[in-house]
Design a protein around this motif. Structure first.
Motif, PDB file in Angstrom:
ATOM      1  N   LEU A  74     -86.944 -35.398  -8.463  1.00  0.00           N
ATOM      2  CA  LEU A  74     -85.917 -36.303  -8.965  1.00  0.00           C
ATOM      3  C   LEU A  74     -86.502 -37.126 -10.108  1.00  0.00           C
ATOM      4  CD1 LEU A  74     -84.432 -37.711  -5.618  1.00  0.00           C
ATOM      5  CD2 LEU A  74     -83.567 -35.804  -6.992  1.00  0.00           C
ATOM      6  N   THR A  75     -85.628 -37.627 -10.962  1.00  0.00           N
ATOM      7  CA  THR A  75     -86.079 -38.611 -11.934  1.00  0.00           C
ATOM      8  C   THR A  75     -86.214 -39.967 -11.231  1.00  0.00           C
ATOM      9  OG1 THR A  75     -83.862 -39.325 -12.591  1.00  0.00           O
ATOM     10  CG2 THR A  75     -84.793 -37.393 -13.731  1.00  0.00           C
ATOM     11  N   GLY A  76     -86.851 -40.903 -11.894  1.00  0.00           N
ATOM     12  CA  GLY A  76     -86.980 -42.237 -11.307  1.00  0.00           C
ATOM     13  C   GLY A  76     -85.626 -42.839 -10.990  1.00  0.00           C
ATOM     14  N   LEU A  77     -84.665 -42.680 -11.909  1.00  0.00           N
ATOM     15  CA  LEU A  77     -83.329 -43.237 -11.696  1.00  0.00           C
ATOM     16  C   LEU A  77     -82.600 -42.520 -10.572  1.00  0.00           C
ATOM     17  CD1 LEU A  77     -81.566 -45.478 -12.869  1.00  0.00           C
ATOM     18  CD2 LEU A  77     -80.591 -43.800 -14.441  1.00  0.00           C
ATOM     19  N   GLU A  78     -82.748 -41.209 -10.492  1.00  0.00           N
ATOM     20  CA  GLU A  78     -82.114 -40.452  -9.410  1.00  0.00           C
ATOM     21  C   GLU A  78     -82.688 -40.857  -8.055  1.00  0.00           C
ATOM     22  OE1 GLU A  78     -81.054 -36.278 -11.772  1.00  0.00           O
ATOM     23  OE2 GLU A  78     -82.995 -36.534 -10.770  1.00  0.00           O
ATOM     24  N   TRP A 134     -89.273 -44.561 -18.684  1.00  0.00           N
ATOM     25  CA  TRP A 134     -89.474 -43.314 -17.940  1.00  0.00           C
ATOM     26  C   TRP A 134     -88.395 -43.102 -16.868  1.00  0.00           C
ATOM     27  CZ3 TRP A 134     -93.299 -46.791 -19.216  1.00  0.00           C
ATOM     28  CH2 TRP A 134     -94.253 -46.326 -20.145  1.00  0.00           C
ATOM     29  N   ALA A 135     -87.292 -43.828 -16.964  1.00  0.00           N
ATOM     30  CA  ALA A 135     -86.245 -43.751 -15.938  1.00  0.00           C
ATOM     31  C   ALA A 135     -85.700 -42.339 -15.763  1.00  0.00           C
ATOM     32  CB  ALA A 135     -85.095 -44.705 -16.284  1.00  0.00           C
ATOM     33  N   ASP A 136     -85.633 -41.553 -16.845  1.00  0.00           N
ATOM     34  CA  ASP A 136     -85.054 -40.216 -16.786  1.00  0.00           C
ATOM     35  C   ASP A 136     -86.110 -39.111 -16.752  1.00  0.00           C
ATOM     36  OD1 ASP A 136     -82.343 -41.083 -16.811  1.00  0.00           O
ATOM     37  OD2 ASP A 136     -82.540 -41.512 -18.949  1.00  0.00           O
ATOM     38  N   GLU A 137     -87.362 -39.509 -16.513  1.00  0.00           N
ATOM     39  CA  GLU A 137     -88.445 -38.536 -16.362  1.00  0.00           C
ATOM     40  C   GLU A 137     -88.622 -38.186 -14.880  1.00  0.00           C
ATOM     41  OE1 GLU A 137     -90.086 -37.173 -18.891  1.00  0.00           O
ATOM     42  OE2 GLU A 137     -88.957 -38.391 -20.344  1.00  0.00           O
ATOM     43  N   LEU A 138     -89.033 -36.948 -14.608  1.00  0.00           N
ATOM     44  CA  LEU A 138     -89.276 -36.552 -13.222  1.00  0.00           C
ATOM     45  C   LEU A 138     -90.414 -37.376 -12.624  1.00  0.00           C
ATOM     46  CD1 LEU A 138     -89.044 -32.652 -13.381  1.00  0.00           C
ATOM     47  CD2 LEU A 138     -87.303 -34.255 -12.563  1.00  0.00           C
ATOM     48  N   VAL A 139     -90.270 -37.712 -11.359  1.00  0.00           N
ATOM     49  CA  VAL A 139     -91.280 -38.525 -10.676  1.00  0.00           C
ATOM     50  C   VAL A 139     -92.624 -37.796 -10.655  1.00  0.00           C
ATOM     51  CG1 VAL A 139     -91.913 -39.535  -8.449  1.00  0.00           C
ATOM     52  CG2 VAL A 139     -89.574 -39.762  -9.298  1.00  0.00           C
ATOM     53  N   GLU A 140     -92.609 -36.472 -10.635  1.00  0.00           N
ATOM     54  CA  GLU A 140     -93.859 -35.726 -10.604  1.00  0.00           C
ATOM     55  C   GLU A 140     -94.728 -35.972 -11.838  1.00  0.00           C
ATOM     56  OE1 GLU A 140     -92.942 -31.605 -10.311  1.00  0.00           O
ATOM     57  OE2 GLU A 140     -92.178 -31.437 -12.361  1.00  0.00           O
ATOM     58  N   SER A 141     -94.125 -36.473 -12.912  1.00  0.00           N
ATOM     59  CA  SER A 141     -94.878 -36.759 -14.134  1.00  0.00           C
ATOM     60  C   SER A 141     -95.457 -38.172 -14.137  1.00  0.00           C
ATOM     61  CB  SER A 141     -93.985 -36.573 -15.364  1.00  0.00           C
ATOM     62  OG  SER A 141     -92.993 -37.595 -15.436  1.00  0.00           O
TER      63      SER A 141
END
Length: 245
Positions: free
Chosen positions: A89-93, A125-132
């Motif tokens: 998921l992204t941070g926002l998701e 980084w709200a729309d970046e995947l948490v894995e990153s």
């Protein structure tokens, strides 16, 4: 806001926590210290309703955790030492998922999420995947999640793990501000300087029992040490070979 009354947990007859009682007042930052294996994590899991005590009571905001688990848990924001996140998921998701668990209103979510992500320096980084995310970023994201439903109680387990000095300063400032708003904070940490800087009172647990409780000055008296450094107090109270007189 938090009451632990004669709380005990046994595993196969071995006490992990033994007859522990303490109270955290509204707006107080309460430190919970102890060596590895002292019973800190077991205590926190009972406070959060993750495991049931062998005996004793946990009350959050006056509610018995055993009798009113859902309502009591809704009052708590939990920040673990090792955050478990859905990395695809992204941070926002991820925050939207947490918001659904705590029934945060859809209309209120965007403003709350953006405010927290900005507060914890994660908005870019709200729309970046948490894995990153780096470990420190993941730790700050789980803090965002803990604040999302505006809890009255924060249970914090080693909040500074993986944070750089700027991140540590940020978290300290945020916890102080939440305390001023009346949020009760239960802070378990091995970082004695953090406890000394933040906590109004401190309890030290050793072999499942609370062996000392009070302000730093009270603990100094109990430990019979003159140093203001909490490290000297902690080492004196938990040493094995030279018991207190």
């Amino acid at each position: 806001m938090i009451e632990l009354e004669n709380l005990s947990k046994r595993y196969g007859g071995v006490p992990a926590v033994d007859n522990l009682s303490l109270r955290v007042e509204k707006g107080e930052i309460f430190g919970f210290l102890g060596p590895n294996g002292a019973g800190k994590t077991t205590t926190i899991r009972m406070m959060g309703g993750i495991i049931a005590p062998t005996k004793g009571l946990v009350r959050v905001g006056g509610l018995d955790m055993a009798k009113h688990p859902v309502d009591a848990k809704r009052m708590i924001g939990y920040i673990p030492d090792r955050p478990y996140l859905y990395e695809k998921l992204t941070g926002l998701e991820f925050l939207r998922f947490i918001a659904s668990l705590y029934r945060v209103e859809n209309g209120a979510f965007p403003k709350k999420a953006e405010g927290l992500l900005r507060l914890f320096a994660l908005w870019p980084w709200a729309d970046e995947l948490v894995e990153s995310y780096s470990h420190g970023m993941k730790q700050r994201l789980i803090m965002c999640a803990a604040f999302l439903h505006e809890p009255k109680v924060l249970v914090v387990d080693e909040p500074m793990v993986g944070l750089d000095p700027r991140g540590i300063r940020l978290v300290k400032d945020i916890l102080r501000e939440e305390s001023k708003k009346g949020v009760s904070i239960f802070l378990s940490t091995h970082t004695l300087q953090v406890a000394q800087d933040l906590c109004n009172r401190i309890a030290i647990i050793h072999k499942g029992k609370v062996i000392a409780q009070g302000a730093t000055s009270d603990l100094q008296t109990m430990a019979n040490v003159s140093e203001e450094d909490l490290e000297a107090v902690f080492l004196r109270l938990t040493e094995e070979e030279a018991p207190l007189p």
